[in-house]
Design an enzyme around this catalytic site. Structure first.
Site, short mmCIF file in Angstrom:
data_model
loop_
_atom_site.label_atom_id
_atom_site.label_comp_id
_atom_site.label_asym_id
_atom_site.label_seq_id
_atom_site.Cartn_x
_atom_site.Cartn_y
_atom_site.Cartn_z
N ARG A 12 -97.82 5.20 -59.42
CA ARG A 12 -98.92 4.43 -60.02
C ARG A 12 -99.01 3.03 -59.43
NH1 ARG A 12 -98.18 4.42 -66.35
NH2 ARG A 12 -96.13 3.65 -65.71
N ASP A 105 -89.06 -3.92 -55.00
CA ASP A 105 -89.19 -3.79 -56.45
C ASP A 105 -87.92 -4.25 -57.16
OD1 ASP A 105 -87.84 -1.58 -55.34
OD2 ASP A 105 -88.46 -0.25 -56.97
#
Length: 265
Positions: A12, A105
């Site tokens: 996503r 991330d």
């Protein structure tokens, strides 16, 4: 001075528009889109947004997805900046052997966790747990040094590995039980206990290394599944990557905000 922050994962794309690129900035709009629907952003979610002055993103999905996102950003006359892990940024020192090889991330989420502690005047060691497709468990000392971290498979990867490597384990997902008495529960409990045990081990390691009790912060799309089975006190936070992007943006784009000054003192 609006900022569009992007968190592009393996499945996503999450986005948030902020009033300014600073720690604690007010969010004006936010949304999420599956990667297969990225091409709908410019004419859909982003069509009525206030034009961002800056775009800062964190992406782990690869170059092909990055190009698709950048095509949607052509809606505005602004070039995105993509975070790459470095030796030091926004108050965090990178202890990885090759700093640029650390997943962006992981890096951004650690910066976010560090900023949350500083905002509460807590200069304490921290264990950061990200639960998603993979699980990462990071150790940060009280001075803001990333000491190292571990990577292990998420629930889905564990189950698929067992199904592909062991005959007769194609069974539905079960429940977490202290003493599983069927194969479905045994598989689900095994994966959950493996993650909880890895977190406990890292908390123990960091406590021994620093002589202080670490704060444990957990995030990620599947973090809520782990919450009931954790063996250490923890804080569940959804927005760590956005928190980290705001801290990086404040440093890069030079927002003269009192909030930023307070958060790094």
């Amino acid at each position: 001075m609006t900022l569009l922050a992007l968190d592009v994962g393996n499945t996503r794309l999450k986005w948030a528009l902020y009033e300014e690129p600073g720690v604690g900035a007010r969010m004006l709009a936010h949304g999420v889109q599956f990667l297969e629907n990225i091409e709908k952003l410019a004419e859909g979610d982003w069509a009525q947004l206030r034009v961002p002055v800056h775009v800062l993103g964190c992406i782990v999905a690869g170059d092909a997805v990055k190009r698709r996102v950048e095509e949607q950003l052509e809606l505005w006359d602004v070039s995105p900046q993509w975070v790459v892990s470095s030796n030091e940024e926004a108050g965090l020192i990178n202890g990885y052997d090759h700093p640029a090889r650390l997943g962006s991330d992981r890096w951004v989420a650690m910066i976010g966790a560090r900023q949350r502690l500083l905002a509460r005047q807590q200069r304490k060691p921290c264990v950061l747990v990200m639960v998603g497709t993979a699980v990462t468990v990071e150790a940060i000392d009280g001075e803001g040094r990333f000491l190292g971290g571990i990577i292990l498979p998420g629930h889905g990867i564990m189950l698929r590995a067992l199904e592909s490597g062991t005959a007769g384990l194609h069974v539905p997902t079960g429940e977490v039980r202290n003493f599983p008495t069927n194969t479905s529960d045994a598989l689900t409990s095994g994966g959950t206990f493996a993650i909880a045990g890895a977190v406990q081990r890292m908390v123990d390691n960091l406590r021994q290394h620093t002589g202080e009790e670490p704060v444990c912060v957990m995030t990620g799309g599947a973090a809520w599944k782990m919450a009931p089975s954790m063996t250490v006190p923890f804080e569940l936070v959804e927005s760590l990557i956005f928190d980290g992007l705001l801290a990086i943006a404040a440093q890069r784009f030079g927002v003269p905000s009192q909030r930023v000054a307070n958060s790094t003192q």
